[in-house]
Design an enzyme around this catalytic site. Structure first.
Site, mmCIF file in Angstrom:
data_model
loop_
_atom_site.group_PDB
_atom_site.id
_atom_site.type_symbol
_atom_site.label_atom_id
_atom_site.label_comp_id
_atom_site.label_asym_id
_atom_site.label_seq_id
_atom_site.Cartn_x
_atom_site.Cartn_y
_atom_site.Cartn_z
ATOM 1 C CG HIS A 80 59.916 -5.818 -15.521
ATOM 2 N ND1 HIS A 80 61.182 -6.282 -15.771
ATOM 3 C CD2 HIS A 80 60.056 -4.474 -15.345
ATOM 4 C CE1 HIS A 80 62.045 -5.277 -15.749
ATOM 5 N NE2 HIS A 80 61.377 -4.174 -15.479
ATOM 6 C CE1 TYR A 209 64.650 -13.919 -14.880
ATOM 7 C CE2 TYR A 209 66.192 -15.094 -13.462
ATOM 8 C CZ TYR A 209 65.114 -14.247 -13.614
ATOM 9 O OH TYR A 209 64.486 -13.732 -12.511
ATOM 10 N N PRO A 300 68.933 -17.765 -5.694
ATOM 11 C CG PRO A 300 70.683 -16.321 -6.196
ATOM 12 C CD PRO A 300 70.390 -17.637 -5.571
ATOM 13 C CE LYS A 304 58.862 -17.098 -7.559
ATOM 14 N NZ LYS A 304 57.694 -16.236 -7.800
ATOM 15 C CE1 TYR A 392 61.301 -14.736 -12.963
ATOM 16 C CE2 TYR A 392 59.744 -12.957 -13.393
ATOM 17 C CZ TYR A 392 61.047 -13.401 -13.216
ATOM 18 O OH TYR A 392 62.085 -12.505 -13.286
HETATM 19 C C1 PHB Z 1 67.821 -8.801 -8.997
HETATM 20 O O1 PHB Z 1 67.333 -7.816 -9.568
HETATM 21 O O2 PHB Z 1 68.735 -8.681 -8.171
HETATM 22 C C2 PHB Z 1 67.292 -10.148 -9.323
HETATM 23 C C3 PHB Z 1 66.208 -10.251 -10.173
HETATM 24 C C4 PHB Z 1 65.723 -11.504 -10.488
HETATM 25 C C5 PHB Z 1 66.329 -12.641 -9.975
HETATM 26 C C6 PHB Z 1 67.407 -12.536 -9.121
HETATM 27 C C7 PHB Z 1 67.906 -11.278 -8.798
HETATM 28 O O3 PHB Z 1 65.864 -13.850 -10.327
#
Ligand code: PHB
Ligand code: APR
Length: 407
Positions: A80, A209, A300, A304, A392
């Site tokens: 990505h 997000y 989460p 990280k 990130y």
């Molecule tokens: C996930 O794919 O489970 C995932 C991806 C990004 C995050 C948290 C969880 O910030």
């Protein structure tokens, strides 16, 4: 105590925990001719199927390649170059690669990382004892500490040169130091994530997000057929409070934006994850070294946890290699200091993402406007987006290999 002839009694590095930290450490050490034994109190099936976040920084991918455990990741991982943030339906793309000089993240589920590492470790003759419960560690102040554990009904002991406490947040390693030796810092957030796996193609190419006045939501994915989605929920909620129809209704509202439709599919799994930040300092006591969740937890948001565990592992591996191959203990002595600056950077970033994106019911209007302004800054100021992007993808200046420590 009973003795067993079939189980190893002595190794160079005794590793507690077959999560990403313990497994990767064992394989990297093996490749340098350093022996280790991994003790894991759960079954192989259980550790291979625990759902966790699935976002890998480049550093993490590189280290899995170094361990020879990235063949499937290289075939199946989804690269990505950008990520989408949404504020009450208004979307903003953070162009990760453009803003960071070409860095990106790879989506590949943690259970798959674990399966690959276990397969690689066993293929190369490694010893992983599943359902082996480490109960206490003795002699950390001596040259030969001992991990006591139970396995197949027997009480056994493993003598080693060093103990790697890779046993997660609920492990026993932290308790092996005298009371009060480790300082701990933590913060519990007043919300949780309800996560689902759904059999449906992701409705987006890049992660979304979302802050929404009904609460946070995240659209992630596992493959072209499986979506991974999360909604903010109350800590008192159980999965029974969230029938499928309610989950989809909330996801539609929270992730929605004009001209875009979220596709629904059968829900395969539902889990609730608490949100917490936790730091232990230092990360070493005598011959015990903590790595990963045993030393620190992040919420989460930003994915990280796994990346921090892998970065600690790299620091610890470099230090153990210098000890065994060069007789140089400087990196072992500096292990904790080298990790801590990175640990706090990642803590701050995870906290920033969490607090920017979650709804805090009853929060004063003043704070809500601050939250909105943080998002607004990202949409209007490239420098702000760049800071987010660099964190990130994993801050280059805080990579494990840099061995950074505050002056
Ligand atoms: C996930 O794919 O489970 C995932 C991806 C990004 C995050 C948290 C969880 O910030
Ligand atoms: N004896 C043996 N094994 C133990 C013991 C014990 N007393 N206590 C805990 N363990 C095992 C757990 O069963 C678990 O498999 O230690 C392992 C720790 O693994 P993780 O929790 O995955 O921790 P870590 O390797 O640091 O990886 C951190 O995993 O928790 C996620 O989100 C987190 O992605 C992050 C990553």
């Amino acid at each position: 105590m009973k003795t067993s002839t079939s189980q190893p009694r002595r190794t160079q590095v005794g590793i507690i925990g077959a999560g990403p930290a313990g497994l990767l450490l064992s394989q990297l050490l093996h490749q340098q001719g350093i022996s280790s034994v991994v003790l894991e109190n759960r079954s192989r099936q259980r550790v291979e199927t625990r759902q966790r976040a699935g976002l890998l920084e480049q550093n993490t991918v590189d280290l899995l390649r170094e361990a020879g455990a990235a063949a499937r990741l290289d075939r199946q991982g989804l690269v990505h170059d950008g990520v989408l943030l949404s504020y009450n339906g208004q979307r903003h793309r953070v162009a990760l690669a453009e803003l960071t000089g070409g860095a990106h993240v790879t989506i590949y589920a943690q259970p798959e990382v674990i399966k690959d590492l276990i397969a690689r470790r066993l293929d190369t003759g490694g010893t992983i004892l599943f359902e082996a419960d480490a109960t206490r560690i003795e002699g950390l102040e001596t040259d030969s500490p001992t991990i006591h554990y139970t396995y197949q009904g027997e009480a056994l002991a493993l003598e080693c040169d060093f103990v790697a406490g890779c046993d997660g947040f609920h492990g026993i390693a932290r308790q092996a130091a005298p009371a009060g030796f480790f300082k701990t810092y933590d913060k519990v957030y007043p919300y949780c994530w309800l996560g689902i796996l759904a059999r449906v193609a992701p409705s987006t190419d890049e992660l979304i997000y979302a802050f929404h006045e009904r609460g946070f939501a995240l659209h992630s994915m596992r493959s072209s057929e499986i979506s991974r989605l999360y909604v903010q929920c109350d800590p008192a909620d159980t999965v029974d409070d969230w029938p499928d129809a309610r989950i989809w209704a909330e996801l539609h509202q929270r992730l929605g934006t004009a001209g875009w439709t979220l596709q629904e599919g059968p829900i395969l799994e539902k889990t609730i994850t608490p949100m917490r930040s936790f730091v232990t300092e230092p990360m070493q006591y005598e011959r015990l070294f903590l790595a990963g969740d045993a030393a620190h937890i992040v919420p989460p948001t930003g994915g990280k946890g796994l990346n921090m565990a892998v970065a600690d592992t790299k620091n610890l591996f470099d230090a153990l290699r210098a000890h065994y191959q060069d007789g140089d203990d400087a990196l072992l002595r500096g292990y904790s200091a080298a990790c801590m600056r990175r640990v706090w950077r990642v803590q701050e970033f995870s906290n920033y993402m969490t607090e920017m994106l979650h709804l805090l019911p009853g929060k004063p209007a003043f704070d809500q406007y601050l939250q909105q302004s943080r998002f607004d800054l990202l949409t209007t100021c490239e420098a702000a987006s760049r800071v987010l992007a660099e964190n990130y993808v994993g801050m280059a200046s805080h990579r494990a290999s840099e061995g950074v420590a505050l002056a």
